[in-house]
Design an enzyme around this catalytic site. Structure first.
Site, mmCIF file in Angstrom:
data_model
loop_
_atom_site.group_PDB
_atom_site.id
_atom_site.type_symbol
_atom_site.label_atom_id
_atom_site.label_comp_id
_atom_site.label_asym_id
_atom_site.label_seq_id
_atom_site.Cartn_x
_atom_site.Cartn_y
_atom_site.Cartn_z
ATOM 1 N N LYS A 12 3.145 -7.713 -18.869
ATOM 2 C CA LYS A 12 3.174 -8.213 -17.493
ATOM 3 C C LYS A 12 2.057 -9.232 -17.261
ATOM 4 C CE LYS A 12 4.626 -8.476 -13.310
ATOM 5 N NZ LYS A 12 5.831 -9.323 -13.167
ATOM 6 N N TRP B 283 -3.287 -2.121 -1.630
ATOM 7 C CA TRP B 283 -3.030 -3.357 -2.399
ATOM 8 C C TRP B 283 -3.539 -4.456 -1.484
ATOM 9 C CZ3 TRP B 283 -1.307 -5.373 -6.940
ATOM 10 C CH2 TRP B 283 -0.850 -6.684 -6.928
ATOM 11 N N GLU C 218 14.069 -21.876 -15.255
ATOM 12 C CA GLU C 218 13.676 -20.517 -14.888
ATOM 13 C C GLU C 218 14.843 -19.544 -15.107
ATOM 14 O OE1 GLU C 218 11.175 -18.828 -14.524
ATOM 15 O OE2 GLU C 218 11.819 -17.069 -13.396
ATOM 16 N N ARG D 193 3.213 2.081 -7.856
ATOM 17 C CA ARG D 193 3.344 0.882 -7.034
ATOM 18 C C ARG D 193 2.233 -0.142 -7.289
ATOM 19 N NH1 ARG D 193 5.777 1.937 -1.812
ATOM 20 N NH2 ARG D 193 4.270 0.480 -0.988
ATOM 21 N N GLU E 204 14.543 -13.548 -21.629
ATOM 22 C CA GLU E 204 13.536 -12.492 -21.780
ATOM 23 C C GLU E 204 14.088 -11.094 -21.536
ATOM 24 O OE1 GLU E 204 10.135 -12.330 -19.101
ATOM 25 O OE2 GLU E 204 11.303 -13.291 -17.539
ATOM 26 N N CYS F 209 0.826 -1.204 0.000
ATOM 27 C CA CYS F 209 0.000 0.000 0.000
ATOM 28 C C CYS F 209 0.864 1.260 0.000
ATOM 29 C CB CYS F 209 -0.874 0.011 1.241
ATOM 30 S SG CYS F 209 -1.714 -1.538 1.497
ATOM 31 N N ASN G 134 -0.113 0.132 6.404
ATOM 32 C CA ASN G 134 0.574 -0.678 5.405
ATOM 33 C C ASN G 134 1.243 -1.825 6.153
ATOM 34 O OD1 ASN G 134 1.893 -1.621 3.200
ATOM 35 N ND2 ASN G 134 3.239 0.142 2.927
ATOM 36 N N GLY G 135 1.085 -3.056 5.689
ATOM 37 C CA GLY G 135 1.730 -4.192 6.350
ATOM 38 C C GLY G 135 0.711 -5.262 6.681
ATOM 39 N N HIS H 248 22.247 -36.258 -25.182
ATOM 40 C CA HIS H 248 21.244 -36.787 -26.107
ATOM 41 C C HIS H 248 20.885 -35.771 -27.192
ATOM 42 C CE1 HIS H 248 20.854 -40.327 -23.646
ATOM 43 N NE2 HIS H 248 20.745 -39.544 -22.579
ATOM 44 N N LYS I 164 14.671 -16.260 -17.527
ATOM 45 C CA LYS I 164 15.018 -14.896 -17.099
ATOM 46 C C LYS I 164 16.055 -14.319 -18.038
ATOM 47 C CE LYS I 164 12.501 -14.140 -15.115
ATOM 48 N NZ LYS I 164 11.332 -14.669 -14.480
HETATM 49 O O1 M6R Z 1 0.649 -13.893 -13.952
HETATM 50 P P1 M6R Z 1 1.130 -15.269 -14.251
HETATM 51 O O2 M6R Z 1 1.995 -15.829 -13.178
HETATM 52 O O3 M6R Z 1 0.043 -16.216 -14.629
HETATM 53 O O4 M6R Z 1 2.032 -15.085 -15.551
HETATM 54 C C1 M6R Z 1 2.496 -16.193 -16.279
HETATM 55 C C2 M6R Z 1 3.599 -15.777 -17.198
HETATM 56 O O5 M6R Z 1 3.126 -14.910 -18.190
HETATM 57 C C3 M6R Z 1 4.744 -15.106 -16.444
HETATM 58 O O6 M6R Z 1 5.200 -15.931 -15.415
HETATM 59 C C4 M6R Z 1 5.932 -14.793 -17.372
HETATM 60 O O7 M6R Z 1 6.490 -15.967 -17.861
HETATM 61 C C5 M6R Z 1 6.949 -13.977 -16.578
HETATM 62 N N1 M6R Z 1 6.615 -12.595 -16.618
HETATM 63 C C6 M6R Z 1 8.337 -14.166 -17.035
HETATM 64 O O8 M6R Z 1 9.231 -13.516 -16.204
#
Ligand code: M6R
Length: 597
Positions: free
Chosen positions: A592, A71, A469, A27, A476, A2, A97-98, A492, A473
Site C-alpha cells: 500500500k 484519523w 489509470e 480502519r 494490478e 475515525c 467523527n466527521g 504507430h 487498475k
Molecule cells: O501513496 P502514493 O499516492 O504516493 O502511492 C503511489 C503509488 O504507489 C500508488 O498510487 C499505486 O500506484 C497505487 N496503489 C495503485 O493502485
C-alpha cells in the site's frame, strides 16, 4: 475516518471500550482516547495505537464511557488533538467523527466569550458550544439540540456528562449504530465494534439524536419529536462487518466515493503566512508515482485548460535524478499516503532547486507535509485496499479546486466561468452515485473480459490519463496485461498486437476529439478486437454502433469526465478480477505504501 464506541451498563467500561475499539483498528488511525464517567469524567488519550494507550492508563472505574480512534483531518496527530475533548468546566466529554465546516466561526465566537481551546481540531468546538448553551439554558438535552442547530458539516458525536449514565448519540451524514443489550447498551460508528456483545442493532438516521441509558434508547429529531427506529438483527461475520458487508475493501472504497468527493470539496488549505502571488505563476511541474502520477497527468490537462500556462508531469523516481536545473516552477507533489519514498525525495530535491512546493495528500501529518511549503488535504478517509480508488478521485477534486482558485486569483479565469465549473463539480458526487447504481451492468461487461490475457485502454485529451489509470487498475488486481494509450498513437505500433483475443476499451466522452475517437475505434474494429466503449449516456445509440459493449455514464462537462469514467473503470477492474479469483485487496508483490526507493 475515525472510529467511535460508547458503553453504558452494569459492567466496568474501560476494558470493554478498549477491546471494542480494537475491532475498529482495520480502519486505520493515528491516535486513540477514552473517557469514563465515575462521578467526574476522566480522560486518557494519546497519539499512537490502542496498545500504546492501554499501557499508559491506570485502572479507570466507571460503567459509562466513550472511546475514539482518530484519523486526523484538522490538526496533526498529537495528544492534544486526540479525542475525547472536554469543555472548560469538565462537565462534558465528547468524541466526534466527521468535519465541522463552520468550526472556525464558532471557535472565534467562543474565544471572545473566554473559552480556552487545547487543540487545533474542529471537534473541540462542539463540546464548548454545548457548555455555552448549557450555561444559558441549564439543561443538557436542550443544549445539545441548540448546538446541533448551529453545526454545519458531517458529524457522528457521542457525548457523556459527569454524574450521569446517559450518552447522547448524534448523527448527521456520518454513521452511528446502537447495539441493544440486556441492562446495557452499546454505540459505535461501525458494526464490528458491537458484534462481540450483541447482534441486535438500531441504525441511527440523518438528524437523529439518541439518548442512551442502560435501560432505554430514546430517539428524537432536532426539535425533540420522537422518532421510531426498528431494531435489526445482524447476521454478518466479523470479517464481513469490517468491510461493511462488501466482499472486499476495494469495493467498499469504490462505493465510498460520493461522500469522499463531497468531503474533499470542503478540503482544507494550510497556507504559509506570506500568501503567494499567483499572478507571477509562469509554469507548474507535477511529480508523483503510480495512480497519483495519473492524477498528475490529468492535472496537466485541467491546469493548462484553466490557467493557460505550461504544466509538465514527471514520475518522482525520474525527477529526483534529473539534471539539477534551477526550478522556476511551482512543484506539486501528489501522494495519497504522504510516505512514498521517491515522492518525498523529489519534494526535497524540488525545494533544493528553488521551487515552491505544494503537496496533495490524504494523510495529515505524513512525512511529505513536513517537506513542502503548502499542503492540500484530500478527505478520502483511510484506504485499505492496495489499489488506489477514492484517493485518486479525491486527488482530482483537489486539482480542480486548485486550478479554479489559481485561475480566479491570477485573473486568468473569469469568475463566472469558475462558478460554472464549480457548479458542475458539485454535481459530481451525484453522478458518481449514478455510475455506482449501474454496477450490475458493469459486472456484465466484466464477464466479457474475464478470459482476456492482454488488453488496451485508449483515450484522448483529458481522458488519455484516465485510460492509463484504467489500465493500471486492471493490471494490478486482475493480472491481465493492460496498456493505456493515447488513441491516436495506436497506429504507430500497438495496432500490430490487436487480434480478436485483445479487447480494447475506448473512452469516448463527447468533446472536441469525439469524432477522432470514433475513427480510432473503427481502426480497432477492423482488427476484430472486442470493443468496449465508455461514454455519455446521451451518446449510447451512436456508441452502440461502434462497440460490442457500452458502459454509459451521466453527462458532465468534458473537463470533469475523468471522475465518473474512472469510477466505472474501477468497477470494471474489480469485477473482472473477482471473476478471475484474484486476491483483490492484496495483489501479489505490491504494498500500500512504497517507502523504499
Ligand atoms: O501513496 P502514493 O499516492 O504516493 O502511492 C503511489 C503509488 O504507489 C500508488 O498510487 C499505486 O500506484 C497505487 N496503489 C495503485 O493502485
Amino acid at each position: 475516518m475515525c472510529g467511535i464506541v460508547g458503553y453504558t451498563g452494569d459492567r466496568e467500561a474501560q476494558e470493554l471500550l478498549l477491546s471494542s475499539l480494537k475491532r475498529l483498528e482495520y480502519r486505520g488511525y493515528d491516535s486513540a482516547g477514552i473517557a469514563i464517567v465515575s462521578g467526574e469524567i476522566t480522560i486518557f488519550k494519546d497519539k499512537g495505537n490502542i496498545n500504546n494507550l492501554s499501557k499508559q492508563i491506570p485502572k479507570m472505574k466507571g460503567r459509562t464511557g466513550i472511546a475514539h480512534t482518530r484519523w486526523a483531518t484538522h490538526g496533526v496527530p498529537m495528544k492534544n488533538n486526540s479525542h475525547p475533548f472536554s469543555d472548560c468546566t469538565s462537565r462534558f466529554a465528547l468524541v466526534h467523527n466527521g468535519i465541522i465546516e463552520n468550526y472556525q466561526e464558532i471557535k472565534d465566537e467562543l474565544m471572545k466569550k473566554g473559552h480556552i481551546f487545547s487543540s487545533e481540531t474542529d471537534s473541540e468546538v462542539i463540546v464548548h458550544l454545548i457548555e455555552d448553551f448549557f450555561k444559558e439554558i441549564g439543561d443538557t438535552e436542550k443544549a445539545v439540540r441548540a448546538t446541533v442547530k448551529r453545526l454545519e458539516g458531517s458529524y457522528a458525536i457521542l457525548l457523556i456528562e459527569k454524574e450521569s449514565n446517559r450518552i447522547f448519540a448524534i448523527r448527521n451524514r456520518s454513521p452511528l449504530v446502537i447495539g441493544l443489550g440486556d441492562g446495557e447498551n452499546f454505540i459505535a460508528s461501525d458494526v464490528p465494534a458491537l458484534l462481540e456483545h450483541t447482534s441486535s442493532v438500531i441504525y441511527l438516521q440523518e438528524g437523529d439524536i439518541a439518548e442512551v441509558t442502560p435501560e432505554r434508547v430514546l430517539i428524537t429529531d432536532h426539535d425533540g419529536n420522537a422518532m421510531k427506529r426498528e431494531a435489526q438483527e445482524i447476521e454478518w461475520s466479523l470479517e464481513d462487518a469490517e468491510k461493511g458487508g462488501y466482499k472486499h475493501f476495494m469495493l467498499k472504497e469504490i462505493f465510498e466515493q460520493p461522500s469522499a468527493i463531497q468531503d474533499s470539496m470542503r478540503g482544507r488549505w494550510v497556507e504559509p503566512a506570506d500568501r503567494y502571488n499567483h499572478r507571477s505563476l509562469r509554469s507548474i511541474k507535477i511529480v508523483a508515482c503510480g495512480t497519483s502520477y495519473h492524477a498528475g497527468l490529468t492535472g496537466k490537462y485541467i491546469l493548462e485548460e484553466i490557467l493557460k500556462i505550461p504544466v509538465t508531469v514527471e514520475v518522482a523516481s525520474e525527477y529526483r535524478y534529473s539534471p539539477p536545473i534551477r526550478e522556476n516552477s511551482t512543484v506539486i507533489l501528489i501522494t495519497q499516503s504522504g510516505e512514498t519514498a521517491d515522492t518525498i525525495a523529489a519534494a526535497v530535491e524540488a525545494r533544493r532547486r528553488g521551487g515552491r512546493t505544494i503537496a496533495i495528500t490524504n494523510v495529515v501529518g505524513s512525512t511529505i507535509t513536513r517537506e513542502v511549503d503548502e499542503v492540500i488535504y484530500t478527505q478520502a478517509g483511510p484506504e485499505m485496499g492496495v489499489a488506489a480508488t477514492k484517493t485518486f478521485t479525491t486527488q482530482l477534486v483537489a486539482l480542480y479546486q486548485l486550478a479554479l482558485r489559481y485561475g480566479v486569483e491570477s485573473g486568468r479565469l473569469d469568475y463566472d466561468d469558475a462558478k460554472e465549473i464549480e457548479r458542475e463539480l458539485r454535481l459530481i458526487p451525484r453522478k458518481v452515485r449514478a455510475v455506482l447504481d449501474s454496477h450490475e451492468d458493469i459486472e456484465k461487461v466484466a464477464e466479457f473480459l474475464r478470459k482476456a490475457e492482454n488488453m488496451f485502454f485508449i483515450g484522448r485529451n483529458i481522458n488519455y490519463p484516465t485510460a492509463m489509470e484504467g489500465a493500471l487498475k486492471m493490471k494490478e488486481i486482475s493480472y491481465i496485461h493492460a496498456e493505456g494509450y493515447p488513441a491516436g498513437e495506436l497506429k504507430h505500433g500497438p495496432l500490430a498486437l490487436l487480434t480478436s483475443e485483445t479487447p480494447v476499451l475506448a473512452i469516448a466522452c463527447r468533446n472536441a476529439t469525439f469524432e477522432k475517437m470514433l475513427g480510432n475505434i473503427r481502426e480497432v474494429g477492423a482488427r476484430e478486437s472486442p470493443i468496449i466503449v465508455v461514454g455519455f449516456k446521451k451518446d449510447r445509440r451512436i456508441l452502440e454502433r461502434y462497440a460490442d459493449r457500452v458502459i454509459d455514464i451521466p453527462e458532465t462537462i468534458p473537463l470533469l469526465s475523468p471522475i465518473p469514467v474512472s469510477v466505472a473503470l474501477q468497477l470494471l477492474s474489480y469485477y473482472t478480477a473477482d471473476m478471475r479469483g484474484a486476491e483483490i485487496d492484496r495483489p501479489r508483490n505490491l504494498a500500500k505504501s512504497v517507502t523504499v526507493e
